[in-house]
Design a protein around this motif. Structure first.
Motif, mmCIF file in Angstrom:
data_model
loop_
_atom_site.group_PDB
_atom_site.id
_atom_site.type_symbol
_atom_site.label_atom_id
_atom_site.label_comp_id
_atom_site.label_asym_id
_atom_site.label_seq_id
_atom_site.Cartn_x
_atom_site.Cartn_y
_atom_site.Cartn_z
ATOM 1 N N LEU A 10 0.819 -1.216 0.000
ATOM 2 C CA LEU A 10 0.000 0.000 0.000
ATOM 3 C C LEU A 10 0.850 1.263 0.000
ATOM 4 N N ALA A 11 2.033 1.178 0.608
ATOM 5 C CA ALA A 11 2.908 2.355 0.654
ATOM 6 C C ALA A 11 3.381 2.762 -0.731
ATOM 7 N N ASP A 12 3.354 1.803 -1.668
ATOM 8 C CA ASP A 12 3.814 2.094 -3.026
ATOM 9 C C ASP A 12 2.670 2.429 -3.976
ATOM 10 N N ALA A 13 1.420 2.332 -3.497
ATOM 11 C CA ALA A 13 0.271 2.571 -4.364
ATOM 12 C C ALA A 13 0.133 4.057 -4.676
ATOM 13 N N LYS A 20 -8.122 7.362 2.076
ATOM 14 C CA LYS A 20 -7.631 7.349 3.446
ATOM 15 C C LYS A 20 -8.795 7.293 4.426
ATOM 16 N N THR A 21 -8.696 6.408 5.410
ATOM 17 C CA THR A 21 -9.733 6.265 6.431
ATOM 18 C C THR A 21 -9.083 6.257 7.803
ATOM 19 N N GLY A 22 -9.876 6.476 8.820
ATOM 20 C CA GLY A 22 -9.355 6.467 10.180
ATOM 21 C C GLY A 22 -10.475 6.408 11.184
#
Length: 660
Positions: A10-13, A20-22
């Protein structure tokens, strides 16, 4: 895409693939306002049972909840007045939120005071300030007298300050808006020969009068910045202090922090140094006056101070020198990758009752660029010095890179109009915009809006807490603020760091955590001040429309939202943007979304549009609203409540529009 994502970290997507969710884990610290403004209503009894809650506040800010008021939270002197329905209907009240128990749907509060009559401009201005946590409390007169009097009496001894360079014999003057009262900066320039000049930028030495940790320092820190509304200013520093010892008014001696640059006529900076100084400004010029000199180089200016012809001619020559130098600095800045996004700005002329009678576009004088470039030069020089000497506690101004998804929308918008837009760097964006506007000048406000949308806010950071200090719009590694210490607290902090680096004062005893806390406070205050200014402009725009009638303007669709059947319409002349829900538009019977392909929220895709069907025979037909569709819009008052006055866009047919 799912197949790709299974094998991708995901860091490379790409950013545009991610939502983004939280979730809220806990409340670490309460922030924001605990005061609300609104109208009170009585809470009736139920089946003869007396309700402990006797009033309920409905806030003017629709984002905030209603507040329950118990009988013991009403001031005794107000109780008789609150029995009157007329009084309740006509007044707005200030309420403190006291608590919000988990078992209750609404918070409890107490009435502080009535703040004014519904519909009164001052009442709604006070409401705007309260909702944004802007404190108007003034220092007690006795405290202020203790601060100002000693410095006022000893100003005549300023020349004896250790290490303070005397510029009183130089041609030094200020250039500001005509109504400016806090004159932070003055300029000077004289030729050294062979196309080389000595340029001086003299900034009020406010930190000399405000020792760290003193009551006036804590007062200024809490405010963070001056707040500029249409009809008033809430200054960061007490006006008496500004007028007595800080503002660089003509004809009086003032302490400064001065930056001296040795510069060629082509804008090459050969050398610079900063020092404490002492000046006596010979004139207060407006931008318009300076512009007249630039436009007519042989004009001798008429200045407020009774200057001799020699002084007036020196002012003229200095402005011409500075204009030539700063235009070279400006060209070089954009060649290095600087980005500038201009938006239309307006001011309101007010009558004796404080109500708008005219709406006037602010002029963009080249003389403004003169001051801007000198301020940027001084700020960058200062940033380098304080970071070199105090790498752990330097206070810098950072501008993060913009949101990639917004830049892709900008690029998509340009490509669908057969325009080249490169978004790799700030330099490529600026060059692309300049090239497009040269071919299609009418696209300037549209591009400016779409380009500004993905930009993040600049922020103050402590170098000991933040590694990345790059300023995206300026395309420089180090930048700070030091040229407006009368109206910005960070500038005072930066002055303290600078003067310590230059050996005038001791090293500030502050940790990186404490400096970052100051940065965070100033960031929050700056955001609040910006919201206040925007709310004030919207209020007065609504008041102006209410008095003068609806305004017919040319609009252009800049985004289509298929799920809500709405569009975002920009009024280029005003820089005003409004979301229009097409189903609510007058005479519209049906709205549907049409698209030949997949459409995303806020899509600028060429095949995404809304189709509107009109009700009345005289308006019979279909209107298609897609990105870049030009439509007439009516700016009208959407609510009779003055606090909620906001210009509303209403799509109409130009042939049948009642406004001319």
């Amino acid at each position: 895409m799912n197949i790709l994502m299974e094998n991708m970290d995901l860091a490379d997507a790409p950013e545009q693939w991610l939502q983004k969710t939280g979730k809220v884990v806990c409340i670490v610290e309460a922030s924001g306002t605990r005061q609300l403004v609104g109208k009170l209503g009585k809470v009736p009894t139920t089946n003869g049972v007396i309700n402990p809650v006797v009033f309920r506040l409905s806030p003017t800010d629709s984002r905030m909840p209603d507040v329950s008021i118990r009988a013991n939270e009403v001031p005794a002197d107000l109780l008789p007045l609150l029995d009157s329905k007329k009084y309740l209907k006509e007044q707005l009240f200030l309420v403190d939120i006291m608590e919000w128990p988990e078992t209750h749907s609404l918070p409890y509060g107490r009435i502080v005071k009535p703040i004014g009559v519904v519909g009164d401009v001052d009442t709604y201005t006070a409401s705007i300030l309260v909702e944004n946590c802007i404190d108007e409390t003034v220092l007690p007169a006795a405290v202020l007298e203790q601060i100002v009097k000693p410095f006022t009496n000893e100003m005549r001894n300023a020349a004896k300050d250790a290490g303070r360079q005397d510029f009183r014999g130089d041609c030094v003057f200020t250039i500001d808006p005509p109504d400016a009262k806090d004159l932070d900066d003055a300029v000077s320039c004289h030729a050294l020969g062979n196309g080389i000049y000595s340029v001086g930028v003299h900034i009020a030495d406010v930190s000399f009068y405000i020792a760290e940790g003193t009551p006036i320092d804590l007062y200024a820190r809490q405010r963070g910045t001056s707040v500029y509304l249409v009809n008033k200013v809430v200054p960061m520093l007490p006006p008496k202090m500004i007028e007595s010892v800080c503002s660089l008014d003509p004809g009086v001696e003032r302490r400064t922090v001065s930056a001296l640059f040795t510069i060629t006529e082509n804008g090459e900076v050969l050398d610079h140094f900063l020092t404490r100084g002492l000046i006596r400004s010979c004139a207060k010029l407006s931008y318009e006056t300076a512009q007249r000199i630039i436009d007519d180089p042989y004009q001798v200016p008429t200045v407020a101070l009774s200057a001799s012809p020699c002084e007036a001619d020196a002012i003229r020559q200095t402005i011409l020198f500075l204009f030539e130098i700063t235009q070279s600095l400006r060209r070089q800045r954009f060649e290095r990758g600087g980005l500038r996004i201009d938006q239309p700005e307006f001011r309101f002329d007010l009558d004796g009752n404080g109500l708008p009678v005219a709406m006037v576009e602010r002029d963009r004088f080249a003389s403004c660029q003169l001051i801007e470039e000198l301020a940027l030069l001084t700020n960058m020089a200062t940033a380098g010095i304080i970071r070199e000497h105090f790498p752990e506690i330097a206070l810098l101004r950072r501008h993060p890179s913009p949101m990639q998804s917004g830049l892709l929308n900008l690029q998509k918008f340009c490509h669908m109009n057969n325009l080249d837009m490169w978004i790799d760097t700030s330099k490529s964006i600026q060059m692309s915009m300049s090239n497009i506007v040269a071919l299609e000048p009418r696209l300037d406000p549209i591009l400016s809006y779409l380009c500004a949308k993905p930009m993040k806010l600049a922020e103050y950071v402590c170098t000991g807490q933040e590694i990345d200090t790059w300023h995206y719009a300026l395309n420089v590694e180090e930048y700070t603020h030091m040229t407006s210490p009368i109206r910005r607290y960070p500038d005072i902090v930066v002055h303290r760091l600078l003067l310590a680096a230059l050996g005038y004062t001791a090293r500030p005893q502050i940790s990186p955590d404490e400096m970052q806390a100051i940065a965070d406070q100033c960031n929050a205050r700056k955001i609040s001040a910006g919201r206040c200014q925007e709310a004030s402009l919207n209020l007065f725009l609504g008041l102006f429309i209410q008095r003068s009638g609806p305004m017919l303007e040319d609009g252009v669709v800049v985004a289509v939202y298929p799920h809500s059947l709405s569009v975002e319409i920009l009024v280029p002349r005003l820089g005003f943007v409004e979301r229009v829900f097409c189903q609510r538009a007058e005479f519209v019977t049906n709205v549907c979304h049409r698209s030949a392909g997949r459409s995303e929220p806020g899509s600028v895709g060429p095949r995404s549009y809304l189709e509107l069907n009109w009700a009345k025979k005289q308006l019979k037909g279909v209107l298609k609203l897609g990105v870049m569709t030009r439509v007439p819009v009516v700016l009208s008052v959407g609510n009779k409540d003055a606090r909620k006055l906001k210009a509303c866009c209403r799509v109409c047919c130009i042939e049948k529009c009642s406004v001319r």
